[in-house]
Design an enzyme around this catalytic site. Sequence first.
Site, PDB file in Angstrom:
ATOM      1  CE  LYS A 194     -13.602  -7.459  35.992  1.00 44.19           C
ATOM      2  NZ  LYS A 194     -12.714  -6.518  35.304  1.00 44.19           N
ATOM      3  CE  LYS A 247     -10.917  -9.135  38.293  1.00 40.87           C
ATOM      4  NZ  LYS A 247     -10.372  -8.168  37.381  1.00 40.87           N
TER       5      LYS A 247
END
Length: 323
Positions: A194, A247
């Site tokens: 992330k 992400k």
Amino acid sequence: MLIRPRRNRKSAAIRNMVQETHITAANLIFPLFIIEGTNVKSEVASMPGIYRYSIDNLLREIEQCMELGLQAFDLFPNIDESLKDKYATESTREGSLYLRAIAEVKSRFPEACVVTDVAMDPYSSDGHDGIVENGEILNDETLEVLGRMALAHAQAGADIIAPSDMMDGRIGHIRNVLDNNGFTSVSLMSYTAKYASAFYGPFRDALNSAPKHGDKKTYQMNPANQREALIEAELDMREGADFLMVKPALAYLDIIKLLGDKFELPIAAYNVSGEYAMIKASARNGWLDEQRATMEVLTGIRRAGATAILTYHAKEVLEKKWL
Ligand code: PBG
């Protein structure tokens, strides 16, 4: 010329026959925002077509989505500022908005797959994913909070728990807490890679969860790094993750591909709020063809190697029969 690649593109029938990448409803996870109240459906200004739902309307929305063939939903709570504190205590309070929502969705739709988000930020008065002390994010102290939060989600009926906080060691810690409490079959979808991204802006508007000070760069990854994603993936794999997530998705297709090539676990990709907003904004201006741009984005994410895609487009692509 012996070889003419255009022959395989000459008609729709042949193009369809040789198409390598497909998306079905089963690959999509629909993120949904929840808010306190009754009969509330408030649109997120920076995410046209996406709403914060009170639980009654959330159930109606999920019912419609399931009729369209969606089966998996990722829930995120908008918490009133007055309930936020340094330790995110609202996240584990019995009867809190989020825990009620999980339980109600699972009792109405037992066959739905409910994904829950584990991180402190929606409940934190600092707007961070960990406990803040003198401007620093405390890792190991935060694990305790995350473990309690995950357990509360499991008790409420979560099928998959998705830790989005990026603390070190959280997958192993949460796996232990779940197993020690008998929740051995609750899955973990780790936000493995992330990145500290500008594309989360609209999501933070939706939840009013932006950091009150500083940024998230001491825990979320540097967008310039690829090798670091391998370290995170290796750890998550060893600590018991069931899915590895990348992400955002669009600026990180190489990371999706890398993890997909190197690890056997299914890869999830989060097509985040800012990526959704970009398409909506340009479509509204008539600057691109919304259907084709949306499908091109989702197809690209699949082609890079994502098994599951978390996307705000999930309902619309089914409703409009774009799949
Ligand atoms: C918070 C969280 C974020 C998103 C999912 N979980 C935002 C952040 O880290 O600041 C972003 C999702 C999106 O932008 O669609 N733990």
